[in-house]
Design a protein around this motif. Structure first.
Motif, short mmCIF file in Angstrom:
data_model
loop_
_atom_site.label_atom_id
_atom_site.label_comp_id
_atom_site.label_asym_id
_atom_site.label_seq_id
_atom_site.Cartn_x
_atom_site.Cartn_y
_atom_site.Cartn_z
N GLN A 38 -3.23 15.95 -11.45
CA GLN A 38 -3.95 17.15 -11.88
C GLN A 38 -3.32 17.73 -13.14
O GLN A 38 -4.01 18.10 -14.09
N GLN A 39 -1.98 17.78 -13.16
CA GLN A 39 -1.28 18.32 -14.32
C GLN A 39 -1.47 17.43 -15.55
O GLN A 39 -1.73 17.92 -16.66
N ARG B 13 3.26 10.27 -19.31
CA ARG B 13 3.59 11.67 -19.00
C ARG B 13 3.68 12.51 -20.27
O ARG B 13 4.09 13.67 -20.20
N ASN B 14 3.29 11.93 -21.41
CA ASN B 14 3.31 12.63 -22.69
C ASN B 14 1.92 13.20 -22.97
O ASN B 14 0.98 12.43 -23.19
N PRO B 15 1.74 14.52 -22.98
CA PRO B 15 0.41 15.11 -23.15
C PRO B 15 -0.31 14.65 -24.42
O PRO B 15 -1.53 14.41 -24.38
N LEU B 16 0.42 14.49 -25.52
CA LEU B 16 -0.22 14.06 -26.76
C LEU B 16 -0.71 12.62 -26.65
O LEU B 16 -1.84 12.31 -27.05
N MET B 17 0.12 11.73 -26.11
CA MET B 17 -0.28 10.33 -25.95
C MET B 17 -1.45 10.21 -24.99
O MET B 17 -2.36 9.39 -25.20
N TYR C 120 -6.49 10.95 -14.61
CA TYR C 120 -6.21 11.19 -13.18
C TYR C 120 -5.99 9.86 -12.45
O TYR C 120 -5.00 9.68 -11.74
N LEU C 121 -6.91 8.92 -12.64
CA LEU C 121 -6.79 7.62 -11.97
C LEU C 121 -5.58 6.83 -12.49
O LEU C 121 -4.88 6.18 -11.71
N ASN C 122 -5.34 6.89 -13.80
CA ASN C 122 -4.17 6.22 -14.37
C ASN C 122 -2.88 6.75 -13.75
O ASN C 122 -1.97 5.99 -13.43
N THR C 123 -2.81 8.07 -13.59
CA THR C 123 -1.60 8.69 -13.06
C THR C 123 -1.36 8.28 -11.61
O THR C 123 -0.21 8.02 -11.21
N THR D 137 0.84 -1.21 0.00
CA THR D 137 0.00 0.00 0.00
C THR D 137 0.87 1.26 0.00
O THR D 137 1.82 1.36 0.77
N VAL D 138 0.51 2.18 -0.89
CA VAL D 138 1.26 3.43 -1.05
C VAL D 138 0.34 4.60 -0.70
O VAL D 138 -0.76 4.71 -1.26
N PRO D 139 0.75 5.48 0.21
CA PRO D 139 -0.05 6.68 0.46
C PRO D 139 0.01 7.63 -0.73
O PRO D 139 1.09 7.86 -1.28
N LEU D 140 -1.15 8.13 -1.14
CA LEU D 140 -1.20 9.06 -2.29
C LEU D 140 -1.07 10.48 -1.76
O LEU D 140 -2.04 11.09 -1.31
N SER D 141 0.12 10.98 -1.81
CA SER D 141 0.46 12.28 -1.23
C SER D 141 -0.08 13.44 -2.08
O SER D 141 -0.64 13.25 -3.16
N PHE D 142 0.16 14.65 -1.56
CA PHE D 142 -0.20 15.84 -2.32
C PHE D 142 0.54 15.86 -3.65
O PHE D 142 -0.02 16.26 -4.68
N GLU D 143 1.81 15.40 -3.63
CA GLU D 143 2.59 15.35 -4.87
C GLU D 143 1.91 14.46 -5.91
O GLU D 143 1.85 14.80 -7.09
N ALA D 144 1.40 13.31 -5.47
CA ALA D 144 0.74 12.39 -6.40
C ALA D 144 -0.47 13.04 -7.06
O ALA D 144 -0.67 12.93 -8.28
N HIS D 145 -1.27 13.73 -6.27
CA HIS D 145 -2.48 14.38 -6.82
C HIS D 145 -2.12 15.59 -7.68
O HIS D 145 -2.83 15.90 -8.65
N GLU D 146 -1.03 16.25 -7.34
CA GLU D 146 -0.60 17.40 -8.16
C GLU D 146 -0.15 16.92 -9.54
O GLU D 146 -0.50 17.53 -10.56
N ILE D 147 0.59 15.79 -9.60
CA ILE D 147 1.00 15.22 -10.88
C ILE D 147 -0.22 14.78 -11.67
O ILE D 147 -0.33 15.03 -12.89
#
Length: 304
Positions: free
Chosen positions: A24-25, A67-71, A39-42, A12-22
């Motif tokens: 979101q981007q 992490r590729n916006p076009l893909m 969002y869920l995939n990330t 189990t991995v805690p989903l930190s603020f960093e995870a949600h920020e990535i």
């Protein structure tokens, strides 16, 4: 008499603020449906990336399609590039799901698929297991364990020999760390491999043998002389890691030649704090080192 069922090993991995920020981007897409998908995939990729790095693998998420916006705009992908190994797909699983969905976009160029269950609040992610089966959906009950995943990835890595001649030019393969990052100060004091008072060249690699060692990992350390010659003296050592003082009894360290013949074998006893051997190798020679415990063996090939 009823047999006791064994619970599968999860992580189990805690989903930190960093995870949600990535997330979101990455999820800056035109439609709400696409945003949710990305969002869920990330979050799933974040969890697998965290786990694999904890297990000693070197990942390169920024170069992955996830992490590729076009893909991301064109496809449903959640891949993670693992150096020296390949791409692994990280598929999110909702709390009430009984199967892992694998979209057609992720059917190619993958070494496997990890199912990552996200909790309702998206505060944590649990790695349930993995599969090499390419199918629209894979039942969670059919997943292989995370231990199997580590063994599988290590086997892929073993197929690529480490070029030790590169070490003399300060070029090191991914995953080989400076030993100060792997060993404790007391273990570092045990080093005695020197040539003409010059410091040797050494690197270490974390090895996880799964359930056989429980929470414990070991460090494989390879040491070369400061300069190459027609023959190269090589020292190999295995140390316990973390808070462990001694290696588990019965741990084997083996040297094999190109034809897989065992040249040397050492085995830990009740209170050994390291295993080691030294040997001389000719240039352009291929050999391998195996660390094993019980039925589990991790082999790494080398070339001079």
């Amino acid at each position: 008499m009823m047999s006791k069922m064994i619970e599968p090993i999860t992580f189990t991995v805690p989903l930190s603020f960093e995870a949600h920020e990535i997330a979101q981007q990455c999820g800056k897409q035109s439609s709400p449906k696409k945003f949710k998908q990305v969002y869920l995939n990330t979050l799933a990729v974040y969890a697998v990336d965290f786990y694999l790095r904890c297990m000693g693998f070197e990942t390169d998420w920024p170069v992955s399609d996830s992490r590729n916006p076009l893909m991301l705009k064109l496809m449903d992908v959640a891949d993670l590039d693992v150096k020296q190994i390949g791409k692994i797909e990280c598929r999110p699983v909702l709390p009430d799901a009984d199967a892992c969905q694998i979209p057609y976009d992720a059917w190619g160029d993958r070494i496997g698929y990890v199912a990552v269950q996200l909790d309702q609040s998206l505060k944590q992610a649990t790695l349930l297991g993995f599969t090499r089966t390419v199918a629209k959906q894979v039942p969670l009950s059919a997943l292989n364990s995370l231990e199997d995943l580590l063994v599988y990835m290590n086997r892929i890595k073993q197929l690529k020999p480490v070029n030790l001649m590169n070490w003399f030019d300060e070029i090191f393969d991914a995953g080989w760390q400076v030993i100060d990052d792997l060993l404790n100060p007391k273990q570092l004091q045990l080093r005695s491999f020197r040539s003409n008072n010059a410091l040797p060249i050494d690197r270490g690699q974390k090895i996880d043998l799964g359930m056989q060692l429980g929470e414990q990992s070991v460090a494989l350390v390879v040491t070369l002389p400061p300069e190459p010659d027609s023959e190269v003296d090589i020292q190999v050592r295995v140390y316990p890691m973390g808070n462990q003082t001694y290696l588990p009894p019965g741990l084997k360290l083996m040297l094999m030649d190109e034809s897989e013949e065992v040249i040397f074998k050492a085995e830990s006893r009740e209170a050994d704090n390291f295993l080691n051997f030294e040997f001389c190798s000719d240039l352009r020679e291929l050999f391998s080192i195996t660390v094993g415990l019980g039925d589990v063996n991790v082999k790494q090939s080398f070339r001079l």
